[in-house]
Design a protein around this motif. Sequence first.
Motif, PDB file in Angstrom:
ATOM      1  N   HIS A 233       1.100  -1.257  -0.292  1.00 55.71           N
ATOM      2  CA  HIS A 233      -0.086  -0.299   0.121  1.00 55.71           C
ATOM      3  C   HIS A 233       1.242   1.510   0.242  1.00 55.71           C
ATOM      4  O   HIS A 233       0.559   2.640  -0.483  1.00 55.71           O
ATOM      5  N   VAL A 270     -11.777   6.996  10.158  1.00 55.25           N
ATOM      6  CA  VAL A 270     -12.507   5.971   9.766  1.00 55.25           C
ATOM      7  C   VAL A 270     -12.323   4.587   9.010  1.00 55.25           C
ATOM      8  O   VAL A 270     -12.571   4.701   7.646  1.00 55.25           O
ATOM      9  N   GLY A 271     -11.840   3.987   9.224  1.00 54.32           N
ATOM     10  CA  GLY A 271     -11.383   2.582   8.465  1.00 54.32           C
ATOM     11  C   GLY A 271     -11.056   2.335   7.390  1.00 54.32           C
ATOM     12  O   GLY A 271      -9.959   3.441   7.036  1.00 54.32           O
ATOM     13  N   ALA A 272     -11.739   1.997   6.437  1.00 51.98           N
ATOM     14  CA  ALA A 272     -10.880   1.573   4.934  1.00 51.98           C
ATOM     15  C   ALA A 272     -11.854   3.233   3.558  1.00 51.98           C
ATOM     16  O   ALA A 272     -10.829   3.022   2.784  1.00 51.98           O
ATOM     17  N   TRP A 273     -11.710   4.218   4.635  1.00 55.26           N
ATOM     18  CA  TRP A 273     -12.164   5.356   3.723  1.00 55.26           C
ATOM     19  C   TRP A 273     -11.081   5.471   3.324  1.00 55.26           C
ATOM     20  O   TRP A 273     -11.097   6.775   1.972  1.00 55.26           O
ATOM     21  N   THR A 275      -8.388   4.007   1.889  1.00 53.90           N
ATOM     22  CA  THR A 275      -8.279   3.275   0.877  1.00 53.90           C
ATOM     23  C   THR A 275      -9.256   3.456  -0.491  1.00 53.90           C
ATOM     24  O   THR A 275      -8.595   3.825  -1.344  1.00 53.90           O
ATOM     25  N   ILE A 276     -10.824   3.384  -0.442  1.00 58.53           N
ATOM     26  CA  ILE A 276     -11.222   4.084  -0.948  1.00 58.53           C
ATOM     27  C   ILE A 276     -11.183   5.185  -1.363  1.00 58.53           C
ATOM     28  O   ILE A 276     -10.880   5.280  -2.628  1.00 58.53           O
ATOM     29  N   GLY A 279      -8.448   5.144  -4.040  1.00 55.75           N
ATOM     30  CA  GLY A 279      -8.798   4.539  -5.661  1.00 55.75           C
ATOM     31  C   GLY A 279      -9.581   5.781  -6.532  1.00 55.75           C
ATOM     32  O   GLY A 279      -8.944   5.584  -7.314  1.00 55.75           O
ATOM     33  N   PHE A 280     -10.412   6.342  -5.542  1.00 57.49           N
ATOM     34  CA  PHE A 280     -11.054   7.371  -6.551  1.00 57.49           C
ATOM     35  C   PHE A 280     -10.696   8.530  -6.762  1.00 57.49           C
ATOM     36  O   PHE A 280     -10.016   8.561  -8.100  1.00 57.49           O
ATOM     37  N   PHE A 282      -6.855   7.582  -7.885  1.00 61.58           N
ATOM     38  CA  PHE A 282      -6.374   7.558  -8.710  1.00 61.58           C
ATOM     39  C   PHE A 282      -7.285   7.539  -9.973  1.00 61.58           C
ATOM     40  O   PHE A 282      -6.140   7.551 -11.330  1.00 61.58           O
TER      41      PHE A 282
END
Lengths: 320, 295
Positions: A233, A270-273, A275-276, A279-280, A282
Amino acid sequence: MRPLIGLVLALLAALALPFAVYPFFLMKGLCFGLFAVSFNLLLGYTGLLSFGHAAFFGFAAYVSGHVMKQWGLGPELGIASGVAVAAVMGLLFGLLAIRRQGIYFAMVTLALAQMVYFFCVQAPFTHGEDGIQAIPRGKLFGLVPLDNMYALYYTVLAIFCLGVWVVWRAIHSPFGQVLKAIRENEARATSLGYRTEHFKLAAFVLSASLAGLAGATKTLVFQLASLTDVDWHTSGEVVLMTLLGGMGTPLGPVVGAFFVVTLENYLAEVGAWVTIIQGFIFVLVVTLFRRGLVGEALAYWTKHSRNRSRSGASLPSPSA
Amino acid sequence: MITLFGYPIQALMGQLLLGLINGAFYAVLSLGLALIFGLLNIINFAHGAQYMMGAFVAWLLLTYAGINFWLSLILAPLALGLFGMALERLLLRRLYKLDPLYGLLLTFGLALIIEGAFRQAYGVSGQAYQVPKLLQGGINLGFMYLPLYRAAVVVVSLVICLATWLAIEKTKLGALLRAATENPALVQAFGVNVPVLVTGTYGFGAALAGFAGVLAAPVYSVNPLMGSNIIIVVFAVVVIGGMGSILGSVLTGFGLGLIEGLTKVFYPEASSTVIFVIMAIVLLLKPAGLFGRTA
């Protein structure tokens, strides 16, 4: 003359900023900024996409952490050993990776970095999931105690400037011109008589060493070296910073790094946000603005000033 | 107890079987990667995420709709195929004129979004998926206990790989696909709708990944991270095998799975790195990969 004034102003701002903004946030940005600048030497100026730069960043962090904590050596020696190990790794990985081009280069570097990751999971000196914690910062050259936040900040700023200066010198030298030639058309560079593998390898080693410098400095700041630093990551993050800021622009990656670090600061809870959203970003950058924030701004600026001078020149001719 | 090279044969065979299963997944996934790369010139980083989605679709169908494994084995690949075709139409299509690296970066971003979304929704602890009733239990072969489901996974993967190979080498559609891989402009000039072919290929690749995901669900736990864990290894497999030949990538996948299994018996510390080490050696000796055509 204008760029020089800008540079002086930026430096003054960097000197004054820790009195206005939380210094540890700035230092995190500087470490990742240096990491991204080192990465940009490969992606932006040589056209090589390394998907495994976390290996150099993270392993140098471990090495310098170990040297400072277990061997009790000072910060300058700790950082130097991290950089040295990263350089050797860069040489080994570079020798392997430059045997393949383009997309394969990216896959090879990613796979080699994953090997380093698994090594770090198992090797006793990294302390597995715990990482190396509570690493003493010590005194710089035995004189300046780095537990002082401001002393630490100015040290990190000096390291950052040194790293950026090295990259700046490299890309504005004949060596850098050859790298750009390789980026544009490797076959032509070869036909002009350049041993392109040697240049690619040199760029790779330089980039890996500076990534190691960034990782070792990060250890000094946060007193921690952990598996996150060698994780894929992190490799992806440095790609994102460079891409978002603008690859092939000298300071774009720093802008990208500060952007991503700020994002992480706000979204850490807030957790996996994180990463999300990464990704957006990118997807957005790749589909809409491939030159990145700084690259697009520069393009806009040059287009604008060219238009202005052109309209000025066409004034005397009234007929259409 | 029977032993072989000083190791109990039961443990040895068990690890070999596990290696063979891993190898089956490597083979199916690298096959899909190679197909997509051949026609689109894109390395599909989202392949792992699509594999994970396959497993999750099966788990969701079972948990919320009571749909069993066998139906999922058809429905999940279908869903993934549609999802893949939508991605190709909406996003990937914009990148064909650019450096292939942008395709890698875009699909990397997609992988982050998908993985992050599933992590946000289901955590990282993993969900159990029951082995289908028909394939529960196993056979005692005397020297080892063979769980039926695991044997079936290996067989089904082999069949899928062979069927794909036959479809590409022996059918009209496969011939078009190979021709379009060589020279898309020329094939288009002959009146073949290459863009549809490209969309279909990406959809098929994604469906293949989803299929592998459903197969994997009862073997491993259904976990949002299962995709990124496997895709990096599959990249190494692809570098070792080279993407030039389909049978080559299948053979490499199974072979490396077996080697990994053996390493687990004889030198467990290296089992997670052995494939990367092999990749380094192959790069030194034969940079184009074992079955690769060009460097």
